[in-house]
Design a protein around this motif. Structure first.
Motif, short mmCIF file in Angstrom:
data_model
loop_
_atom_site.label_atom_id
_atom_site.label_comp_id
_atom_site.label_asym_id
_atom_site.label_seq_id
_atom_site.Cartn_x
_atom_site.Cartn_y
_atom_site.Cartn_z
N TYR A 68 0.82 -1.22 0.00
CA TYR A 68 0.00 0.00 0.00
C TYR A 68 0.85 1.27 0.00
O TYR A 68 0.33 2.38 0.08
CB TYR A 68 -0.98 0.02 1.18
N ARG A 72 1.87 0.25 -4.59
CA ARG A 72 0.60 0.48 -5.29
C ARG A 72 0.81 0.51 -6.80
O ARG A 72 0.01 -0.05 -7.56
CB ARG A 72 -0.01 1.81 -4.83
N ASP A 131 -0.56 -2.09 8.79
CA ASP A 131 -1.79 -1.29 8.85
C ASP A 131 -2.87 -1.96 8.00
O ASP A 131 -2.86 -1.86 6.77
CB ASP A 131 -1.50 0.12 8.35
N ALA A 190 -6.04 -1.25 7.70
CA ALA A 190 -6.92 -0.31 7.00
C ALA A 190 -6.31 0.14 5.68
O ALA A 190 -6.99 0.21 4.66
CB ALA A 190 -7.20 0.90 7.90
N LYS A 191 -5.01 0.45 5.68
CA LYS A 191 -4.35 0.86 4.45
C LYS A 191 -4.30 -0.28 3.44
O LYS A 191 -4.46 -0.08 2.24
CB LYS A 191 -2.95 1.37 4.75
N ARG A 221 -6.46 -2.78 3.20
CA ARG A 221 -7.80 -2.98 2.65
C ARG A 221 -8.17 -1.88 1.67
O ARG A 221 -8.83 -2.13 0.66
CB ARG A 221 -8.81 -3.05 3.80
N GLU A 222 -7.75 -0.66 1.97
CA GLU A 222 -8.03 0.46 1.06
C GLU A 222 -7.38 0.23 -0.30
O GLU A 222 -8.01 0.39 -1.35
CB GLU A 222 -7.53 1.77 1.66
N ALA A 223 -6.09 -0.16 -0.28
CA ALA A 223 -5.38 -0.41 -1.53
C ALA A 223 -5.99 -1.59 -2.27
O ALA A 223 -6.12 -1.58 -3.50
CB ALA A 223 -3.90 -0.66 -1.26
N ALA A 264 -9.10 -2.64 -2.16
CA ALA A 264 -10.40 -2.26 -2.72
C ALA A 264 -10.23 -1.49 -4.02
O ALA A 264 -11.03 -1.65 -4.95
CB ALA A 264 -11.18 -1.42 -1.71
N GLU A 265 -9.19 -0.67 -4.10
CA GLU A 265 -8.93 0.07 -5.33
C GLU A 265 -8.59 -0.86 -6.49
O GLU A 265 -8.95 -0.59 -7.64
CB GLU A 265 -7.77 1.04 -5.12
N GLY A 319 -6.53 -7.07 1.66
CA GLY A 319 -5.59 -6.49 2.61
C GLY A 319 -5.39 -7.43 3.78
O GLY A 319 -6.36 -7.98 4.31
#
Length: 335
Positions: free
Chosen positions: A12, A17, A38, A40-41, A43-45, A47-48, A54
């Motif tokens: 991430y 990325r 992390d 949250a980071k 999962r964010e990456a 999802a993109e 994640g």
């Protein structure tokens, strides 16, 4: 073709990325694990990207906290001081690619490989921009029957930050290794202080003040070509594209001197460039290495062994992909 997910440790971050996006653009169905501390980071990456997950990694655990989850390859985008990713990959028998180590950190990695030399392919991916320098230099070297001198000048645009992990790598490398490994007269020496101060001309001819830098490219190029004199220098400033009023770019100037195939003296200058900077060029190398290591490109997967990136990458395919991204390998005027 491996369908097990590729684990991107630090995936991430900025370069992670970009590497993930490069892989996703070519392999839409390839599963990816975006790992780090992390969740949250990660999962964010993920999802993109889509078709990614994640995960939290525990570098103190033999299984990285992944349990029995299958993994097809491991790529590490930060300084893995525990060698957790490498030990995990060797235990699982899957390819490993790390891009953050310096020359002074190579011994522990090689030591781990030496105890399991038939377990998996391991790539020492910390050549400058992960193969960009060596692949291009060796391509240009085809015009020579003998090479006496190789001088590499890497220009980093001052606006090309690359993310926190890249900044940490540079700070660590400069702190721990202020002298520059260089091959001179066939011997390996360390340039330091005044001996490490130099300059080179950028693509547009601008003189750039530079200093010696310890890159494993020196060892790879000296070994592959037999050149008795090889040095790597780095400069930070304004890239040639930005001086033209365009966005930042990254460039690597390659100067060769020796004899052509008819025995005549030959001296040439070349440059690798990428119009978007160092991180996308790094991501290109990472993506192509993972494709080749795992057999995603449709060819047999890379066998177990210890490799420089240029030993794994196909030069023609690499330069074609670089051109498609808007970059290339230029021939420059000899100065």
């Amino acid at each position: 073709m491996s369908l097990n997910p590729i684990l991107l440790m630090g995936g991430y971050g900025a370069i992670g990325r970009l590497a993930a996006r490069e892989l996703r653009s070519r392999y839409p169905d390839l599963p990816l694990l975006i790992g780090g501390r992390d969740l949250a980071k990660g999962r964010e990456a993920a999802a993109e990207l889509g078709k990614a997950e994640g995960v939290v990694l525990d570098p103190s655990a033999d299984d990285l906290g992944l349990g029995e989850r299958p993994v097809g390859a491991v790529a590490v985008f930060y300084s893995d001081d525990r060698l957790a990713g490498l030990q995990f990959a060797l235990a699982r028998g899957v390819p490993h690619l790390g891009i953050s180590s310096g020359i002074y950190e190579i011994a522990p990695e090689i030591g781990n490989f030496m105890l399991k030399p038939t377990a998996a392919p391991v790539v020492l991916g910390y050549e400058w921009l992960v193969g960009a320098t060596t692949v291009a230099t060796l391509d240009a070297a085809k015009a020579y029957s003998r090479i006496d001198d190789i001088v590499i000048g890497a220009l980093v645009d001052e606006e090309d930050g690359g993310g926190p992990a890249v900044a940490e790598d540079f700070e660590r490398l400069h702190r721990m290794m202020p002298a520059a490994l260089t091959r001179q007269g066939g011997a390996y020496i360390w340039r330091s202080e005044d001996d490490a101060v130099t300059a080179f001309h950028a693509i547009d001819g601008t003189r750039m003040e530079a200093s010696g830098f310890s890159s494993i490219d020196v060892v790879g190029l000296a070994t592959a070509t037999g050149a008795p004199n090889v040095q790597f220098n780095i400069a930070t400033g304004v890239s040639s594209s930005r001086r033209r009023g365009e966005p930042k770019s990254t460039e690597i100037v390659i100067e060769l001197n020796g004899r052509d195939h008819s025995g005549q003296a030959l001296r040439t200058r070349h440059a690798v460039f990428h119009p978007q900077g160092a991180a996308p060029l790094t991501a290109l190398g990472v993506s192509m290495l993972l494709e080749r290591l795992t057999g995603l490109d449709g060819n047999p997967a890379t066998p177990a062994g210890l490799y420089f990136p240029f030993q794994v990458l196909d030069p023609a395919a690499y330069l074609t992909r670089l051109k498609a991204a808007g970059g290339g390998l230029l021939t420059l005027e000899v100065r």
